[in-house]
Design a protein around this motif. Structure first.
Motif, PDB file in Angstrom:
ATOM      1  N   ILE A  13       0.794  -1.055   0.183  1.00 35.98           N
ATOM      2  CA  ILE A  13       0.037   0.097  -0.058  1.00 35.98           C
ATOM      3  C   ILE A  13       0.738   1.307  -0.131  1.00 35.98           C
ATOM      4  CG2 ILE A  13      -1.679   1.265   1.489  1.00 35.98           C
ATOM      5  CD1 ILE A  13      -3.012  -1.107   2.185  1.00 35.98           C
ATOM      6  N   GLU A  14       2.157   1.444   0.628  1.00 37.90           N
ATOM      7  CA  GLU A  14       2.749   2.537   0.835  1.00 37.90           C
ATOM      8  C   GLU A  14       3.566   2.823  -0.475  1.00 37.90           C
ATOM      9  OE1 GLU A  14       5.096   3.447   4.810  1.00 37.90           O
ATOM     10  OE2 GLU A  14       5.455   1.227   3.837  1.00 37.90           O
ATOM     11  N   THR A  15       3.451   1.794  -1.587  1.00 39.36           N
ATOM     12  CA  THR A  15       3.963   1.889  -2.986  1.00 39.36           C
ATOM     13  C   THR A  15       3.059   2.709  -3.730  1.00 39.36           C
ATOM     14  OG1 THR A  15       3.565  -0.057  -3.945  1.00 39.36           O
ATOM     15  CG2 THR A  15       5.330  -0.166  -2.939  1.00 39.36           C
ATOM     16  N   LEU A  16       1.619   2.887  -3.482  1.00 43.05           N
ATOM     17  CA  LEU A  16       0.620   3.207  -4.145  1.00 43.05           C
ATOM     18  C   LEU A  16       0.773   4.862  -4.036  1.00 43.05           C
ATOM     19  CD1 LEU A  16      -2.426   1.059  -3.136  1.00 43.05           C
ATOM     20  CD2 LEU A  16      -0.738   0.984  -5.133  1.00 43.05           C
ATOM     21  N   SER A  17       0.543   5.517  -5.122  1.00 45.41           N
ATOM     22  CA  SER A  17       0.435   7.022  -5.184  1.00 45.41           C
ATOM     23  C   SER A  17      -0.741   7.734  -5.355  1.00 45.41           C
ATOM     24  CB  SER A  17       1.511   7.437  -6.503  1.00 45.41           C
ATOM     25  OG  SER A  17       0.956   6.786  -7.486  1.00 45.41           O
ATOM     26  N   ARG A  18      -0.926   8.680  -4.440  1.00 44.49           N
ATOM     27  CA  ARG A  18      -2.346   9.448  -4.540  1.00 44.49           C
ATOM     28  C   ARG A  18      -2.361  10.557  -5.515  1.00 44.49           C
ATOM     29  NH1 ARG A  18      -3.540   9.532   1.800  1.00 44.49           N
ATOM     30  NH2 ARG A  18      -1.452   9.625   1.912  1.00 44.49           N
ATOM     31  N   PRO A  19      -3.310  10.746  -6.053  1.00 46.94           N
ATOM     32  CA  PRO A  19      -3.460  12.034  -6.964  1.00 46.94           C
ATOM     33  C   PRO A  19      -3.188  13.474  -6.167  1.00 46.94           C
ATOM     34  CG  PRO A  19      -5.479  11.341  -6.680  1.00 46.94           C
ATOM     35  CD  PRO A  19      -4.980  10.444  -6.060  1.00 46.94           C
ATOM     36  N   GLU A  20      -2.610  14.500  -6.636  1.00 47.43           N
ATOM     37  CA  GLU A  20      -2.166  15.669  -5.957  1.00 47.43           C
ATOM     38  C   GLU A  20      -3.439  16.506  -5.814  1.00 47.43           C
ATOM     39  OE1 GLU A  20       1.215  17.844  -7.278  1.00 47.43           O
ATOM     40  OE2 GLU A  20       2.572  16.104  -6.735  1.00 47.43           O
ATOM     41  N   SER A  21      -4.396  16.495  -6.649  1.00 52.35           N
ATOM     42  CA  SER A  21      -5.338  17.299  -6.945  1.00 52.35           C
ATOM     43  C   SER A  21      -6.723  16.298  -6.973  1.00 52.35           C
ATOM     44  CB  SER A  21      -5.273  18.342  -7.762  1.00 52.35           C
ATOM     45  OG  SER A  21      -6.363  19.293  -7.706  1.00 52.35           O
ATOM     46  N   LEU A  49     -12.152   7.206   8.259  1.00 48.66           N
ATOM     47  CA  LEU A  49     -11.067   6.522   8.093  1.00 48.66           C
ATOM     48  C   LEU A  49     -10.615   6.570   6.960  1.00 48.66           C
ATOM     49  CD1 LEU A  49     -12.347   2.783   9.322  1.00 48.66           C
ATOM     50  CD2 LEU A  49     -11.282   4.526  10.670  1.00 48.66           C
ATOM     51  N   THR A  50      -8.783   6.660   7.197  1.00 49.20           N
ATOM     52  CA  THR A  50      -8.052   6.969   6.104  1.00 49.20           C
ATOM     53  C   THR A  50      -7.104   6.117   5.800  1.00 49.20           C
ATOM     54  OG1 THR A  50      -6.456   8.086   7.574  1.00 49.20           O
ATOM     55  CG2 THR A  50      -8.463   9.522   6.976  1.00 49.20           C
ATOM     56  N   TYR A  51      -6.325   6.393   4.667  1.00 48.86           N
ATOM     57  CA  TYR A  51      -5.136   5.497   4.271  1.00 48.86           C
ATOM     58  C   TYR A  51      -4.303   5.333   5.409  1.00 48.86           C
ATOM     59  CZ  TYR A  51      -0.507   5.466   1.644  1.00 48.86           C
ATOM     60  OH  TYR A  51       0.527   5.050   1.127  1.00 48.86           O
ATOM     61  N   LEU A  59      -6.039   5.795  -3.046  1.00 52.61           N
ATOM     62  CA  LEU A  59      -7.285   6.425  -1.958  1.00 52.61           C
ATOM     63  C   LEU A  59      -8.177   5.062  -1.203  1.00 52.61           C
ATOM     64  CD1 LEU A  59      -8.176   9.473  -3.881  1.00 52.61           C
ATOM     65  CD2 LEU A  59      -6.735   9.458  -1.830  1.00 52.61           C
ATOM     66  N   LEU A  60      -8.259   5.450  -0.170  1.00 53.71           N
ATOM     67  CA  LEU A  60      -9.347   4.461   0.378  1.00 53.71           C
ATOM     68  C   LEU A  60     -10.783   4.611  -0.075  1.00 53.71           C
ATOM     69  CD1 LEU A  60      -9.210   2.319   2.956  1.00 53.71           C
ATOM     70  CD2 LEU A  60     -10.232   4.040   4.544  1.00 53.71           C
ATOM     71  N   VAL A  61     -11.089   3.165  -0.803  1.00 54.15           N
ATOM     72  CA  VAL A  61     -12.507   3.334  -1.224  1.00 54.15           C
ATOM     73  C   VAL A  61     -13.689   3.027  -0.539  1.00 54.15           C
ATOM     74  CG1 VAL A  61     -13.788   2.061  -2.983  1.00 54.15           C
ATOM     75  CG2 VAL A  61     -11.413   2.620  -3.598  1.00 54.15           C
ATOM     76  N   GLU A  62     -13.434   1.989   0.547  1.00 53.52           N
ATOM     77  CA  GLU A  62     -14.275   1.674   1.381  1.00 53.52           C
ATOM     78  C   GLU A  62     -13.854   1.131   2.860  1.00 53.52           C
ATOM     79  OE1 GLU A  62     -18.314  -1.086   1.708  1.00 53.52           O
ATOM     80  OE2 GLU A  62     -17.801  -0.576  -0.403  1.00 53.52           O
ATOM     81  N   ALA A  63     -14.402   1.111   3.820  1.00 55.77           N
ATOM     82  CA  ALA A  63     -13.895   0.525   5.073  1.00 55.77           C
ATOM     83  C   ALA A  63     -15.224   0.420   5.912  1.00 55.77           C
ATOM     84  CB  ALA A  63     -13.206   1.605   5.749  1.00 55.77           C
ATOM     85  N   GLU A  64     -15.029  -0.834   6.498  1.00 53.44           N
ATOM     86  CA  GLU A  64     -16.090  -1.086   7.684  1.00 53.44           C
ATOM     87  C   GLU A  64     -15.456  -1.572   8.984  1.00 53.44           C
ATOM     88  OE1 GLU A  64     -18.401  -3.322   5.421  1.00 53.44           O
ATOM     89  OE2 GLU A  64     -17.308  -5.470   5.953  1.00 53.44           O
TER      90      GLU A  64
END
Length: 254
Positions: A75-83, A162-164, A212-217
């Protein structure tokens, strides 16, 4: 003559060895840098969540297998969009099945986050986070409250979301399952954990395309009492005036 022939033979052997070594490693040294490839998501409930498609892949593709021991590193290798802009809904469920839900509108750009959450009474709560400070006000306010941001403030995206970072903060020994699943039409890295202080089961789905986190429960026993879901992502959001205080002070952008 014999010495000359021996010298020629040694040179030829050296050339053959050099060609063989280059054939084995040369393409890796001078070719394309290996890239990480995430397998196609398996449907929810698949017994082998790491099983992807069986189609042939180029040799420079490195298939990543996700396990409870490696999932946080992946998961740490994934990149999130800046905007981006998206809507996030948080729902809590009482023991009698009653649902309470809030939807937040979230804008993110340049290290700043703006969250607008419509509260049950119809009032809108606005939160801005950036440059080491959290600002908050409500619809109709002329001034904002402010306080220092902490390490998690950049990702608050509204109340109780909840977040990444929650995924990365899990104790590795508490992670009980990991793999790939399709969630809300997106290929995701799936993580399940239990054994925390409160004994809840936590489940997370992180998009491999956006990070990005899509869903959490969260579950207590077999009962889901918390669920967070994120809507479609807009990576070209309208940002004009979004990062300004109620008195008109622009903190970021225009």
């Amino acid at each position: 003559m014999e010495n000359r022939n021996r010298t020629v033979l040694v040179v030829l052997i050296a050339i053959v060895i050099a060609v063989a070594v280059f054939s084995s490693f040369g393409l890796n040294l001078f070719g394309t840098t290996p890239e990480v490839h995430f397998p196609d998501a398996a449907p929810s409930g698949t017994s082998d969540p790491n099983q992807g498609s069986e189609t042939a892949e180029p040799e420079h593709i490195v298939r990543v297998k996700v396990t409870p021991e490696t999932v946080q590193a992946v998961i740490e290798t994934l990149s999130r969009p800046e905007s981006y802009y998206r809507e996030v809904t948080v729902a809590t469920y009482r023991a009698d099945g009653t649902e309470d839900a809030l939807t937040s509108r979230v804008w993110v750009s340049g290290g700043w986050t703006r969250t607008e959450t419509t509260l049950p009474g119809g009032e809108t709560q606005v939160t801005l986070v950036g440059d080491g400070t959290v600002y908050r006000w409500y619809s109709g306010d002329r001034e904002a409250l402010s306080w220092p941001a902490d390490d998690r403030s950049d990702d608050i995206e509204g109340q109780r979301i909840l977040t990444y970072e929650d995924v990365l903060a899990l104790a590795q020994e508490n992670i009980t399952a990991a793999g790939y699943e399709d969630r809300n039409g997106q290929s995701c890295v799936y993580v399940e954990a239990s054994g925390g202080e409160l004994g809840y089961v936590e489940r997370y789905w992180v998009s491999v395309s956006t990070g990005l986190l899509v869903e959490a429960e969260m579950l207590e026993g077999e009962r889901v009492f918390y669920r967070m879901t994120a809507g479609a992502l807009d990576q070209a959001p309208g940002l004009e005036g979004r990062f300004a205080l109620p008195d008109g002070t622009v903190l970021y952008g225009t």
